[in-house]
Design a protein around this motif. Structure first.
Motif, mmCIF file in Angstrom:
data_model
loop_
_atom_site.group_PDB
_atom_site.id
_atom_site.type_symbol
_atom_site.label_atom_id
_atom_site.label_comp_id
_atom_site.label_asym_id
_atom_site.label_seq_id
_atom_site.Cartn_x
_atom_site.Cartn_y
_atom_site.Cartn_z
ATOM 1 N N THR A 152 92.584 -3.889 -6.914
ATOM 2 C CA THR A 152 93.653 -4.435 -6.077
ATOM 3 C C THR A 152 93.300 -5.832 -5.582
ATOM 4 O OG1 THR A 152 94.319 -2.203 -5.409
ATOM 5 C CG2 THR A 152 95.046 -4.038 -4.003
ATOM 6 N N PHE A 153 92.059 -6.005 -5.135
ATOM 7 C CA PHE A 153 91.649 -7.352 -4.707
ATOM 8 C C PHE A 153 91.798 -8.338 -5.862
ATOM 9 C CE2 PHE A 153 88.582 -10.746 -4.810
ATOM 10 C CZ PHE A 153 88.909 -11.429 -3.658
ATOM 11 N N LEU A 154 91.264 -7.979 -7.025
ATOM 12 C CA LEU A 154 91.302 -8.892 -8.172
ATOM 13 C C LEU A 154 92.738 -9.136 -8.648
ATOM 14 C CD1 LEU A 154 88.176 -7.559 -10.052
ATOM 15 C CD2 LEU A 154 88.376 -9.714 -8.789
ATOM 16 N N PHE A 155 93.594 -8.133 -8.553
ATOM 17 C CA PHE A 155 95.011 -8.262 -8.906
ATOM 18 C C PHE A 155 95.643 -9.402 -8.095
ATOM 19 C CE2 PHE A 155 99.409 -7.204 -7.882
ATOM 20 C CZ PHE A 155 99.968 -6.893 -9.115
ATOM 21 N N PHE A 156 95.476 -9.349 -6.779
ATOM 22 C CA PHE A 156 96.073 -10.380 -5.924
ATOM 23 C C PHE A 156 95.355 -11.721 -6.056
ATOM 24 C CE2 PHE A 156 97.767 -6.568 -3.807
ATOM 25 C CZ PHE A 156 99.117 -6.887 -3.889
ATOM 26 N N PHE A 157 94.058 -11.681 -6.236
ATOM 27 C CA PHE A 157 93.279 -12.912 -6.409
ATOM 28 C C PHE A 157 93.752 -13.658 -7.660
ATOM 29 C CE2 PHE A 157 89.699 -15.327 -8.054
ATOM 30 C CZ PHE A 157 89.167 -15.923 -6.914
ATOM 31 N N ASP A 158 93.825 -12.957 -8.770
ATOM 32 C CA ASP A 158 94.233 -13.596 -10.031
ATOM 33 C C ASP A 158 95.699 -14.034 -9.987
ATOM 34 O OD1 ASP A 158 91.696 -13.318 -11.142
ATOM 35 O OD2 ASP A 158 92.150 -11.342 -11.965
ATOM 36 N N LEU A 159 96.565 -13.209 -9.424
ATOM 37 C CA LEU A 159 97.978 -13.561 -9.317
ATOM 38 C C LEU A 159 98.157 -14.821 -8.472
ATOM 39 C CD1 LEU A 159 100.998 -12.949 -9.727
ATOM 40 C CD2 LEU A 159 100.859 -11.470 -7.699
ATOM 41 N N PHE A 160 97.554 -14.849 -7.313
ATOM 42 C CA PHE A 160 97.663 -16.003 -6.416
ATOM 43 C C PHE A 160 97.217 -17.283 -7.114
ATOM 44 C CE2 PHE A 160 95.566 -18.929 -3.475
ATOM 45 C CZ PHE A 160 96.602 -19.211 -2.603
ATOM 46 N N HIS A 161 96.058 -17.217 -7.754
ATOM 47 C CA HIS A 161 95.522 -18.426 -8.389
ATOM 48 C C HIS A 161 96.308 -18.828 -9.638
ATOM 49 C CE1 HIS A 161 92.182 -17.482 -5.679
ATOM 50 N NE2 HIS A 161 92.076 -18.797 -5.615
ATOM 51 N N ALA A 162 96.810 -17.858 -10.390
ATOM 52 C CA ALA A 162 97.611 -18.190 -11.574
ATOM 53 C C ALA A 162 98.885 -18.925 -11.179
ATOM 54 C CB ALA A 162 97.948 -16.926 -12.364
ATOM 55 N N ILE A 163 99.461 -18.527 -10.061
ATOM 56 C CA ILE A 163 100.687 -19.164 -9.581
ATOM 57 C C ILE A 163 100.407 -20.548 -8.987
ATOM 58 C CG2 ILE A 163 102.500 -18.982 -7.816
ATOM 59 C CD1 ILE A 163 102.395 -15.922 -8.284
ATOM 60 N N LYS A 164 99.245 -20.723 -8.405
ATOM 61 C CA LYS A 164 98.929 -21.945 -7.658
ATOM 62 C C LYS A 164 98.242 -23.049 -8.459
ATOM 63 C CE LYS A 164 100.450 -20.803 -3.613
ATOM 64 N NZ LYS A 164 101.453 -21.563 -2.931
ATOM 65 N N ILE A 165 98.117 -22.914 -9.753
ATOM 66 C CA ILE A 165 97.474 -23.971 -10.539
ATOM 67 C C ILE A 165 98.196 -25.290 -10.270
ATOM 68 C CG2 ILE A 165 97.025 -24.810 -12.862
ATOM 69 C CD1 ILE A 165 96.102 -22.115 -13.594
ATOM 70 N N PHE B 211 94.135 -23.477 -19.925
ATOM 71 C CA PHE B 211 93.054 -22.518 -20.172
ATOM 72 C C PHE B 211 92.837 -21.628 -18.946
ATOM 73 C CE2 PHE B 211 88.529 -21.466 -19.774
ATOM 74 C CZ PHE B 211 88.399 -20.645 -20.878
ATOM 75 N N ILE B 212 92.738 -22.243 -17.771
ATOM 76 C CA ILE B 212 92.509 -21.464 -16.545
ATOM 77 C C ILE B 212 93.677 -20.518 -16.296
ATOM 78 C CG2 ILE B 212 92.264 -21.594 -14.032
ATOM 79 C CD1 ILE B 212 90.727 -24.226 -14.439
ATOM 80 N N GLY C 82 89.567 -25.573 -9.937
ATOM 81 C CA GLY C 82 88.591 -24.753 -10.659
ATOM 82 C C GLY C 82 87.350 -24.482 -9.827
ATOM 83 N N SER C 83 86.894 -25.506 -9.117
ATOM 84 C CA SER C 83 85.719 -25.349 -8.258
ATOM 85 C C SER C 83 86.014 -24.393 -7.098
ATOM 86 C CB SER C 83 85.301 -26.719 -7.724
ATOM 87 O OG SER C 83 84.254 -26.595 -6.813
#
Length: 137
Positions: free
Chosen positions: A119-132, A76-77, A9-10
């Protein structure tokens, strides 16, 4: 053992803050150095101010750290990231709509700015959602 969701999260917040700062600084530069296309594009760079609201999320997460269940925090995240991912698709489509419907140079720049941010936010959110880092069952 300390649950890795707190570091995740940090890190997530810090990465979004870096994007926000870079977006704002490039926006300031473009505003003073660019033509109408650049100024239209630039408006989307100031969206970095909105991205900077991730700091608020970081502060509330820091307060929850002592009492929240790590698994619940991970859920939640993940939920927030997937919702944002869906909104990013709409953001990109909105930028494409502007590009298809406006010929004015300023609006073309705005459309491309929306597409870039989305596009940046698309990949940013996808990457982080997968990597929790917490295994969710």
């Amino acid at each position: 053992m300390r649950n890795p969701i707190w570091k995740f999260g940090s890190d997530l917040t810090n990465r979004m803050l870096i994007w926000s700062i870079l977006s704002i600084l490039s926006g300031l530069y473009i505003w003073f150095a660019a033509n109408e296309f650049g100024r239209g594009f630039d408006i989307q760079a100031f969206v970095g101010l909105i991205d900077g609201l991730a700091i608020v999320g970081a502060r509330t997460a820091a307060r929850r750290k002592s009492t929240a269940d790590p698994m619940r925090e991970a859920l939640f995240i993940r939920k927030v990231l997937w919702i944002n991912f869906g909104l990013d698709v709409l953001y990109i489509l909105g930028g494409a709509w502007v590009l298809l419907n406006y010929t004015n140079v300023f609006w073309r720049g705005t459309g491309w700015g929306i597409v870039l941010q989305g596009t940046f936010l698309f990949f940013f959110d996808l990457f982080h959602a997968i990597k929790i880092p917490v295994e969710l069952k």
